[in-house]
Enzyme design. Structure first.
Site, PDB file in Angstrom:
ATOM      1  N   TYR A 176      24.194  26.760   4.918  1.00 19.85           N
ATOM      2  CA  TYR A 176      22.737  26.683   4.939  1.00 19.85           C
ATOM      3  C   TYR A 176      22.092  27.618   3.915  1.00 19.85           C
ATOM      4  CZ  TYR A 176      22.278  23.641   9.040  1.00 19.85           C
ATOM      5  OH  TYR A 176      22.308  22.577   9.918  1.00 19.85           O
ATOM      6  N   ASN A 177      21.317  27.006   3.040  1.00 18.09           N
ATOM      7  CA  ASN A 177      20.533  27.640   1.985  1.00 18.09           C
ATOM      8  C   ASN A 177      21.355  28.101   0.790  1.00 18.09           C
ATOM      9  OD1 ASN A 177      17.970  27.291   3.166  1.00 18.09           O
ATOM     10  ND2 ASN A 177      18.346  29.038   4.519  1.00 18.09           N
TER      11      ASN A 177
END
Length: 298
Positions: A54-55
């Site tokens: 994530y990210n």
């Protein structure tokens, strides 16, 4: 969220809505993360979802979301109440067609997640994608190895087709395994009318998959529970929604119905969107993300 759900085939009691944290580390961090996550827990939530990747698609820091969740868990006085989910095996962002679901890649992701999250064991660990070139036998036995090592309690899959999940369920039944306890695929009120998502590896729930989940021991945990804020922005008059895959004639008509629901029941847009999951004919547990300007818990 006063009630909890006993996740099928497990000893885990979880809240009916999970907190998705794909925005952690970008939209919120530090004290703001404490405010959002503590608010969720204070209102009865206990199911936190993140992922190793994530990210990673923004900037240079890897694993932002897990880093934020790990820091919060170390400060959280109610850590023992939290059911923690994370995912591994996602392809690298510059080579999405190259699988990372072999033993070495999965061990790397899992060990890094454990370290960054600051935990000894993950409650539910997911394959973030599928690799149809690998047999379900291999993939389930790999997760069983992680479970036997004490690094995970249960395991699930994300972005798998109904056909592959049925194969996995059959293998688990034949070999006396619990198998997958949950699946995370794209499903929400606006999914029926949306244009294809720009990532072909993300699998949406169709009518065939819904039929599968009605009779399966695998619990559906749909992601994008509040449609990535599309209806909030559309109803607020934000022109940026015209670039969204949700921007279709069907969803424009649906927005009017959502607004009517909100007026009739005196509820928020988020409550209307999440209520969609709670009135289905089988149990599903949606993932809903939060942002300082978009808090579905109020």
């Amino acid at each position: 969220m006063e009630q909890t759900i006993l996740l099928k085939g497990t000893d885990l009691r979880v809240s009916p809505i999970a907190m998705g944290t794909v925005n952690a580390g970008l939209d919120w961090d530090g004290s703001e993360a404490d405010q959002i996550l503590n608010h969720y827990v204070d209102h009865g939530g206990n199911l936190i979802d993140t992922a190793r990747v994530y990210n990673d698609w923004v900037g240079t820091e890897a694993g932002r979301s897990e880093r934020v969740i790990g820091e919060w868990l170390r400060r959280c006085p109610r850590r023992q109440e939290i059911v923690l989910m994370t995912k591994g095996g996602h392809p690298n962002k510059d080579s999405m067609d190259v699988s990372r679901m072999g033993q070495a890649d999965m061990e790397h992701d899992l060990n890094l997640s454990l370290s960054v999250l600051g935990v000894d064991c993950i409650d539910i660990y997911f394959y973030h994608r599928d690799d149809t070139e690998r047999s379900v036998d291999e993939l389930l036995e790999r997760m069983e190895g992680f479970r036997r090592s004490g690094k995970i309690r249960y395991y699930g899959c994300s972005n798998w087709s109904a056909e592959r999940m049925a194969q996995a369920e059959a293998y688990a039944a034949c070999h006396g395994l619990r198998g997958f306890v949950a699946n995370q695929n794209l499903y929400n009120m606006g999914a029926k009318y949306m244009k294809p998502y720009d990532d072909a590896t993300m699998i949406a729930v169709d009518s065939h998959a819904l039929s599968f989940f009605r009779q399966s021991n695998i619990t559906l945990m749909p992601y994008f529970g509040i449609c990535s804020g599309f209806f909030h922005k559309l109803i607020a008059g934000n022109d940026s929604v015209k670039e969204s895959c949700y921007y279709t004639e069907g969803n424009l008509l649906l927005a009017k119905k959502i607004l009517n629901l909100c007026q009739f029941y005196h509820c928020t847009i988020s409550q209307a969107l999440l209520g969609f999951f709670l009135v289905q004919d089988f149990t599903m547990i949606p993932l809903a993300g939060a942002a300082p300007s978009l808090n579905w818990m109020t």
